[in-house]
Design a protein around this motif. Structure first.
Motif, PDB file in Angstrom:
ATOM      1  N   LYS A  25       0.830  -1.215   0.000  1.00  0.00           N
ATOM      2  CA  LYS A  25       0.000   0.000   0.000  1.00  0.00           C
ATOM      3  C   LYS A  25       0.865   1.266   0.000  1.00  0.00           C
ATOM      4  O   LYS A  25       0.536   2.262  -0.659  1.00  0.00           O
ATOM      5  N   ALA A  26       1.968   1.182   0.733  1.00  0.00           N
ATOM      6  CA  ALA A  26       2.854   2.354   0.849  1.00  0.00           C
ATOM      7  C   ALA A  26       3.756   2.519  -0.374  1.00  0.00           C
ATOM      8  O   ALA A  26       4.579   3.436  -0.417  1.00  0.00           O
ATOM      9  N   GLY A  27       3.637   1.592  -1.330  1.00  0.00           N
ATOM     10  CA  GLY A  27       4.453   1.693  -2.545  1.00  0.00           C
ATOM     11  C   GLY A  27       5.890   1.243  -2.347  1.00  0.00           C
ATOM     12  O   GLY A  27       6.757   1.498  -3.179  1.00  0.00           O
ATOM     13  N   LYS A  28       6.145   0.540  -1.214  1.00  0.00           N
ATOM     14  CA  LYS A  28       7.517   0.073  -0.952  1.00  0.00           C
ATOM     15  C   LYS A  28       7.746  -1.314  -1.515  1.00  0.00           C
ATOM     16  O   LYS A  28       8.872  -1.804  -1.559  1.00  0.00           O
ATOM     17  N   LEU A  29       6.671  -1.981  -1.875  1.00  0.00           N
ATOM     18  CA  LEU A  29       6.774  -3.357  -2.364  1.00  0.00           C
ATOM     19  C   LEU A  29       5.941  -3.487  -3.627  1.00  0.00           C
ATOM     20  O   LEU A  29       4.720  -3.275  -3.604  1.00  0.00           O
ATOM     21  N   ASN A  30       6.657  -3.817  -4.712  1.00  0.00           N
ATOM     22  CA  ASN A  30       6.004  -3.901  -6.008  1.00  0.00           C
ATOM     23  C   ASN A  30       5.483  -5.325  -6.234  1.00  0.00           C
ATOM     24  O   ASN A  30       6.069  -6.104  -6.999  1.00  0.00           O
ATOM     25  N   ALA A  31       4.422  -5.662  -5.515  1.00  0.00           N
ATOM     26  CA  ALA A  31       3.881  -7.015  -5.585  1.00  0.00           C
ATOM     27  C   ALA A  31       2.378  -6.951  -5.345  1.00  0.00           C
ATOM     28  O   ALA A  31       1.851  -5.909  -4.930  1.00  0.00           O
ATOM     29  N   LYS A  32       1.729  -8.089  -5.617  1.00  0.00           N
ATOM     30  CA  LYS A  32       0.297  -8.148  -5.367  1.00  0.00           C
ATOM     31  C   LYS A  32       0.010  -9.457  -4.630  1.00  0.00           C
ATOM     32  O   LYS A  32       0.471 -10.514  -5.078  1.00  0.00           O
ATOM     33  N   ILE A  33      -0.697  -9.381  -3.527  1.00  0.00           N
ATOM     34  CA  ILE A  33      -1.093 -10.631  -2.855  1.00  0.00           C
ATOM     35  C   ILE A  33      -2.347 -11.118  -3.567  1.00  0.00           C
ATOM     36  O   ILE A  33      -3.402 -10.472  -3.498  1.00  0.00           O
ATOM     37  N   VAL A  34      -2.224 -12.238  -4.264  1.00  0.00           N
ATOM     38  CA  VAL A  34      -3.362 -12.696  -5.061  1.00  0.00           C
ATOM     39  C   VAL A  34      -4.236 -13.674  -4.280  1.00  0.00           C
ATOM     40  O   VAL A  34      -5.415 -13.826  -4.586  1.00  0.00           O
ATOM     41  N   VAL A  35      -3.656 -14.328  -3.285  1.00  0.00           N
ATOM     42  CA  VAL A  35      -4.453 -15.238  -2.463  1.00  0.00           C
ATOM     43  C   VAL A  35      -3.772 -15.475  -1.109  1.00  0.00           C
ATOM     44  O   VAL A  35      -2.545 -15.482  -1.013  1.00  0.00           O
ATOM     45  N   VAL A  36      -4.592 -15.602  -0.076  1.00  0.00           N
ATOM     46  CA  VAL A  36      -4.109 -16.000   1.250  1.00  0.00           C
ATOM     47  C   VAL A  36      -4.773 -17.324   1.595  1.00  0.00           C
ATOM     48  O   VAL A  36      -5.997 -17.455   1.499  1.00  0.00           O
ATOM     49  N   VAL A  37      -3.949 -18.300   1.961  1.00  0.00           N
ATOM     50  CA  VAL A  37      -4.477 -19.621   2.310  1.00  0.00           C
ATOM     51  C   VAL A  37      -4.146 -19.899   3.773  1.00  0.00           C
ATOM     52  O   VAL A  37      -3.033 -19.623   4.228  1.00  0.00           O
ATOM     53  N   SER A  38      -5.120 -20.435   4.502  1.00  0.00           N
ATOM     54  CA  SER A  38      -4.875 -20.795   5.899  1.00  0.00           C
ATOM     55  C   SER A  38      -5.416 -22.188   6.186  1.00  0.00           C
ATOM     56  O   SER A  38      -6.441 -22.596   5.650  1.00  0.00           O
ATOM     57  N   ASP A  39      -4.702 -22.903   7.052  1.00  0.00           N
ATOM     58  CA  ASP A  39      -5.168 -24.214   7.508  1.00  0.00           C
ATOM     59  C   ASP A  39      -6.096 -24.059   8.711  1.00  0.00           C
ATOM     60  O   ASP A  39      -6.687 -25.017   9.161  1.00  0.00           O
ATOM     61  N   LYS A  40      -6.188 -22.828   9.224  1.00  0.00           N
ATOM     62  CA  LYS A  40      -7.026 -22.578  10.400  1.00  0.00           C
ATOM     63  C   LYS A  40      -8.168 -21.623  10.028  1.00  0.00           C
ATOM     64  O   LYS A  40      -7.932 -20.501   9.618  1.00  0.00           O
TER      65      LYS A  40
END
Ligand code: GRF
Length: 211
Positions: A25-40
């Motif tokens: 969000k702050a523009g410090k990381l040029n990436a996109k989180i496309v999915v979050v997976v959890s076992d819980k």
């Protein structure tokens, strides 16, 4: 340059996930989180993902007879979302070659000690019990052994005489939130070169002491 697609696996609190979301969000990381997976199912990580408008998936280990089958199901999801880098962030499962092989050198983990010291659980407690004066945090690529793969970046954290497991963990966590987005950004920029156990970060000057 196109953004790196991240798939984050997390079992619990998800503060590292949040740090990565904030860095994007702050523009410090040029990436996109496309999915979050959890076992819980009840993990805060899934909640944080939802709040951030990120696709979140709960996959129950109970529905799979082996670790390999579970990991294959995870891989299917990661591939569906075209994940480039798998980010383990407080993921409390040991992952198998079913996940490591298709994402060889593309799975990162963060561990709250200076590896190879204090692998496994309760690293901060282990550090206190051993009496070390300096501990810290390690971001590394994941291989078939637990907390073992090539090290990308580490940060040192002094152990104070007054430290409890809680106070030490909190200071380590602060460093975690700083260096995980940094390591991911290096990956996104294609600067990480693995040479055996060593990871070279291209374009970062080695700091030389003395002389
Ligand atoms: C962190 O200390 C991380 O180093 C370890 O698990 C903890 C996860 O915390 N692998 P959070 O879920 O990111 O808040």
């Amino acid at each position: 340059m196109s953004k790196a697609n991240l798939g984050v696996l997390s079992s619990g609190r998800g503060s590292n996930l949040q740090a990565i979301m904030d860095a994007i969000k702050a523009g410090k990381l040029n990436a996109k989180i496309v999915v979050v997976v959890s076992d819980k199912k009840e993990s805060q990580a899934l909640e944080r993902a939802k709040q951030g408008g990120i696709t979140s998936v709960h996959l129950s280990p109970k529905d799979y007879s082996t670790r390999e089958l579970y990991d294959s199901a995870v891989v299917k999801i990661l591939q569906e979302y075209a994940v480039d880098l798998v980010v383990l962030a407080g993921y409390m499962r040991i992952i198998t070659s079913a996940l490591i092989t298709p994402y060889r050198n593309r799975v990162m983990n963060i561990h709250p000690s200076l590896l190879p010291s204090f692998p496994g659980l309760h690293s901060q407690r282990q550090a206190l019990e051993h009496g070390v004066k300096i501990t810290g945090v390690t971001v590394h690529f994941v291989d078939e052994q637990v907390d073992h793969g090539p090290i990308i970046v580490q940060a040192a954290v002094p152990v104070l005489d007054t430290d409890t497991e809680e106070t030490l963990s909190a200071r380590i966590l602060e460093q975690e939130h700083h260096i995980y987005p940094l390591a991911i950004q290096w990956f996104a920029e294609g600067r990480l070169k693995i040479m055996g156990r060593r990871v070279i970060v291209e374009g970062v000057e080695t700091v030389r002491g003395g002389g």
